[in-house]
Scaffold this active site. Structure first.
Site, PDB file in Angstrom:
ATOM      1  N   ASP A 119       0.850  -1.183   0.000  1.00  0.00           N
ATOM      2  CA  ASP A 119       0.000   0.000   0.000  1.00  0.00           C
ATOM      3  C   ASP A 119       0.895   1.245   0.000  1.00  0.00           C
ATOM      4  OD1 ASP A 119      -2.443   1.229  -0.114  1.00  0.00           O
ATOM      5  OD2 ASP A 119      -2.706   1.291   2.060  1.00  0.00           O
ATOM      6  N   HIS A 126      -3.548  13.791   0.921  1.00  0.00           N
ATOM      7  CA  HIS A 126      -3.749  12.824   2.014  1.00  0.00           C
ATOM      8  C   HIS A 126      -2.549  12.799   2.950  1.00  0.00           C
ATOM      9  CE1 HIS A 126      -4.871   9.257   4.249  1.00  0.00           C
ATOM     10  NE2 HIS A 126      -3.729   8.697   3.901  1.00  0.00           N
ATOM     11  N   ARG A 135       1.024  14.107  13.487  1.00  0.00           N
ATOM     12  CA  ARG A 135       2.266  14.717  13.963  1.00  0.00           C
ATOM     13  C   ARG A 135       2.113  16.235  13.959  1.00  0.00           C
ATOM     14  NH1 ARG A 135       3.133  10.448  10.802  1.00  0.00           N
ATOM     15  NH2 ARG A 135       3.073  11.692   8.904  1.00  0.00           N
ATOM     16  N   GLU A 192     -10.620   3.805   3.863  1.00  0.00           N
ATOM     17  CA  GLU A 192      -9.698   4.539   2.992  1.00  0.00           C
ATOM     18  C   GLU A 192     -10.036   4.183   1.553  1.00  0.00           C
ATOM     19  OE1 GLU A 192      -5.575   3.932   4.138  1.00  0.00           O
ATOM     20  OE2 GLU A 192      -5.737   5.618   5.544  1.00  0.00           O
ATOM     21  N   GLU A 194      -9.259   3.777  -2.121  1.00  0.00           N
ATOM     22  CA  GLU A 194      -8.007   3.573  -2.849  1.00  0.00           C
ATOM     23  C   GLU A 194      -8.259   2.858  -4.178  1.00  0.00           C
ATOM     24  OE1 GLU A 194      -4.785   1.936  -0.687  1.00  0.00           O
ATOM     25  OE2 GLU A 194      -5.328   2.916   1.206  1.00  0.00           O
ATOM     26  N   ASP A 226      -9.015   0.243   2.393  1.00  0.00           N
ATOM     27  CA  ASP A 226      -8.008  -0.127   3.394  1.00  0.00           C
ATOM     28  C   ASP A 226      -8.533   0.305   4.770  1.00  0.00           C
ATOM     29  OD1 ASP A 226      -5.615  -0.730   4.695  1.00  0.00           O
ATOM     30  OD2 ASP A 226      -4.782   1.250   4.267  1.00  0.00           O
ATOM     31  N   ARG A 230      -7.836   3.912  13.664  1.00  0.00           N
ATOM     32  CA  ARG A 230      -6.900   5.031  13.810  1.00  0.00           C
ATOM     33  C   ARG A 230      -6.264   5.118  15.189  1.00  0.00           C
ATOM     34  NH1 ARG A 230      -5.554   5.983   8.700  1.00  0.00           N
ATOM     35  NH2 ARG A 230      -7.343   6.611   7.429  1.00  0.00           N
ATOM     36  N   GLN A 233      -3.647   2.344  15.276  1.00  0.00           N
ATOM     37  CA  GLN A 233      -2.550   2.741  14.396  1.00  0.00           C
ATOM     38  C   GLN A 233      -1.658   3.804  15.025  1.00  0.00           C
ATOM     39  OE1 GLN A 233      -3.985   4.368  10.684  1.00  0.00           O
ATOM     40  NE2 GLN A 233      -1.947   4.865   9.911  1.00  0.00           N
ATOM     41  N   LYS A 246      -4.282  -1.797  10.569  1.00  0.00           N
ATOM     42  CA  LYS A 246      -4.674  -1.997   9.168  1.00  0.00           C
ATOM     43  C   LYS A 246      -4.945  -3.463   8.823  1.00  0.00           C
ATOM     44  CE  LYS A 246      -3.378   2.196   7.459  1.00  0.00           C
ATOM     45  NZ  LYS A 246      -4.216   3.055   6.593  1.00  0.00           N
ATOM     46  N   THR A 250      -8.894  -5.773   4.518  1.00  0.00           N
ATOM     47  CA  THR A 250      -8.761  -4.868   3.381  1.00  0.00           C
ATOM     48  C   THR A 250      -9.724  -5.392   2.330  1.00  0.00           C
ATOM     49  OG1 THR A 250      -6.404  -4.581   3.883  1.00  0.00           O
ATOM     50  CG2 THR A 250      -7.161  -3.883   1.699  1.00  0.00           C
ATOM     51  N   THR A 339      -4.731   6.146   0.219  1.00  0.00           N
ATOM     52  CA  THR A 339      -5.944   6.945   0.214  1.00  0.00           C
ATOM     53  C   THR A 339      -5.878   8.054  -0.826  1.00  0.00           C
ATOM     54  OG1 THR A 339      -6.128   6.575   2.572  1.00  0.00           O
ATOM     55  CG2 THR A 339      -7.467   8.341   1.644  1.00  0.00           C
ATOM     56  N   GLU A 353      -9.705  12.400   7.735  1.00  0.00           N
ATOM     57  CA  GLU A 353      -9.547  13.722   7.136  1.00  0.00           C
ATOM     58  C   GLU A 353     -10.880  14.474   7.112  1.00  0.00           C
ATOM     59  OE1 GLU A 353      -7.393  11.348   3.960  1.00  0.00           O
ATOM     60  OE2 GLU A 353      -6.821  13.401   3.431  1.00  0.00           O
TER      61      GLU A 353
END
Lengths: 406, 406
Positions: A119, A126, A135, A192, A194, A226, A230, A233, A246, A250, A339, A353
């Protein structure tokens, strides 16, 4: 005299004769085998090929696309050519009729036996959005991001076909107000949106696949979700990347759209600066984008419309990169875009998001609000693209319903 | 009257009747099939099982261990039991003799078809050493490290059998004195001494494998070398983890040691504080270490002696964690410990650590020095463990020679 097609199909269905995606289906009492989708019907390909005396019939009678994919580009094209020729002939109607099934009458299976699943993180919007959320005190876009397509290996054994329910995973996460992690159901279950690329022709260990060799190795594309936890993760991902956040599931669309059907969807890439290394440029033929318009739906409400054309790295650059160290690819390998998010707030491909990290709820058509997915919610990703006939084709959707944690 | 064994084997070989690792071998003109190693010989198991009328013969005649592994613990144990019984009988010598091959006369193959390959980071000394080198300004041990076994998915398609040459990979890395990355051969090619666990019995999607169910699912262990390109890895790994720095090759020993043969090697774990979550503790039966003594050799010089017993997380905790979110395991899945490093400087399992990040060369027996591997170098990882007979057994070694970049 104009030819009358053997199979009538509404051109606006998105699954006309300009498309012909392949998948694996079964009917009660019969084993899974390869089919082509035509409108709301599935054509059972093996007996048709057998009736024409074509050796490819054996590969089409099997329960994954892999044996057919392993035959390579020349056979993929030849198969598509005879199928298109047959479908254009009124005289073939009698041959085809016994082998057409209504989509509602078949069960769809995972189309490929997945080798490795990689992936990527190829959408600039994204990567920037997620970086800012995960972060907040650092640089949003990782330092290496414009030098190479950042990616990681996902879990191949938990790729499931569209329509499979997804059980809310448990994991270690730090709940609001807690200082230390506890093990329990994720509180931030996300989707996600994709696009996945399906490898047909393998490569040898030690021999990178050049950025110009994309069409030789890749059979086609399929939408992919995906699913992501969160909170799990964000607790686990330093320094080795996403793992249990994750790997629980999937989802892959049941229908794989051949590259030929997307010839009219090729478009320019976003401008790449700094100029990528030569192994990511080649002679330029691999530097194309795809004008796919994605839609993300939660319980039937379209919550976002990510434009694939905004993706920074080309599909061919993803393949060239993942093999640039000599890593081989196998028939059935998947690599996905990561994503897909466009630059606008209503173009993002994840709920992380869309809800700005879980702080700004969005509203569904029934008036309810969400930040992340609730038990019972159904997430769908669908997409359309310009077709070679001047209309639009619809990719097979990828969907899944959330079941409560066990 | 004491029984005379049917096959004479030097007890000090490490491959006596208390060991009996399984692998896949072939002889010229015959297809690969399952064999058991006995001293410096390989016993062709399928014809022996067939002569005894055992249904397992069919699974043993195939080119990977997977079909045999899929039969489950009861069949693994029964097969080991009849084999041990047979080998203990002088009268069986005539039955066995035609099916014994000298190890020098066979070719060894990758023993399993690898499903997913997960690599952990379970050694506290290794995680601390690497953290200090890669992130000199941060906390050496990641914040979550003592809460869960940190891990990631590696590339299953590039797992190769011991003895396979490893081509120096190319990748994007920032050379000393440069400001931006260039694509070229890695300048910091490393080995990682690890232990891999081979999954036999699969699990269902959505159903975690409990920490107490290790013996039910895992068939055995094999040494593994997770080759690493440190310059490529350090440029690419934020935020999704190692990718091309690892995916070019992972070497697996040809011989898989059954868990039964390691019964006497089970030992206490290091003290775990803070106490792990309940899913990582269970009833306590999964909380064991393994007293394996590893050795790392470069061109025949022993450069390090990593003690596996210092590994923080138990093998059963690794399996419980990777499936804690409901991820399923499949027959042939591998999960590995990550680099095994003990607390002392001569106990580290990678050259990155041995050379203190490439700044302190170490010396080989021929007087030459190294920081990382040169073209032509051969790296070997071997190990021994207490055996159930009171002696020691030798695990099958994992080795590879470095070839120049293409």
């Amino acid at each position: 005299v104009p030819r009358v097609p053997a199979v009538q199909v509404d051109a606006s269905s998105g699954f006309g004769l300009d498309h012909l995606p392949l998948g694996v289906f079964s009917t009660p009492g019969e084993p899974p085998r390869v089919g082509a989708r035509i409108g709301e019907q599935v054509l059972d390909l093996a007996p048709v090929a057998a009736a024409l005396g074509l050796p490819v019939a054996a590969a089409l009678a099997l329960p994954t696309l892999n044996p057919f994919l392993a035959l390579g580009r020349a056979h993929w094209s030849a198969t598509r050519a005879w199928l298109l020729d047959l479908l254009a002939q009124d005289a073939a109607a009698d041959l085809l009729a016994p082998h057409l099934r209504r989509l509602d009458d078949v069960r769809l299976h995972l189309p490929v036996q997945v080798g490795d699943y990689v992936d990527f993180y190829a959408s600039q919007a994204h990567a920037t959005n997620v970086g800012a959320i995960f972060r907040p005190d650092g640089q949003a876009l990782p330092a290496a991001w414009k030098h190479l397509p950042i990616g990681y290996h996902g879990r191949a054994g938990t790729v499931v076909v569209s329509g499979t329910d997804v059980v809310r995973p448990r994991g270690l996460r730090v709940l609001a107000g807690d200082l230390s992690p506890t093990y329990g159901p994720t509180t931030r279950l996300d989707l996600e949106a994709e696009l996945a690329f399906v490898v047909g022709t393998p490569s040898a260990l030690g021999a990178p696949v050049g950025v110009d060799a994309f069409d030789e190795h890749v059979f086609g594309v399929a939408l992919l979700d995906d699913w992501s936890a969160r909170d799990v993760q964000s607790f686990e991902y330093r320094p080795l990347g996403p793992f249990l956040g994750k790997s629980f599931a999937t989802s892959l669309a049941a229908w794989v759209t051949p590259l030929e059907a997307l010839a009219a969807a090729r478009t320019d890439l976003p401008h790449q600066l700094p100029e990528p290394a030569r192994y990511l440029r080649g002679n330029g033929s691999g530097l194309f984008g795809l004008d796919l318009q994605l839609e993300v739906l939660v319980n039937g409400t379209v919550v976002s419309r990510p434009p694939y054309a905004s993706t920074y790295w080309s599909p061919a650059q993803l393949l060239a990169h993942l093999s640039a160290n000599g890593a081989s690819v196998r028939t059935g390998d998947l690599f996905a875009s990561g994503t897909v998010s466009g630059p606008d707030p209503d173009q993002v491909g994840s709920l992380l998001e869309l809800s700005h990290g879980g702080v700004r709820p969005f509203t569904l058509d029934d008036g309810s609000t969400r930040t992340f997915l609730r038990d019972g919610d159904t997430a769908v990703v669908r997409a359309s693209a310009p077709s070679t006939s001047g209309g639009r084709l619809s990719l097979g959707e990828v969907s899944g319903r959330v079941r409560p944690a066990r």
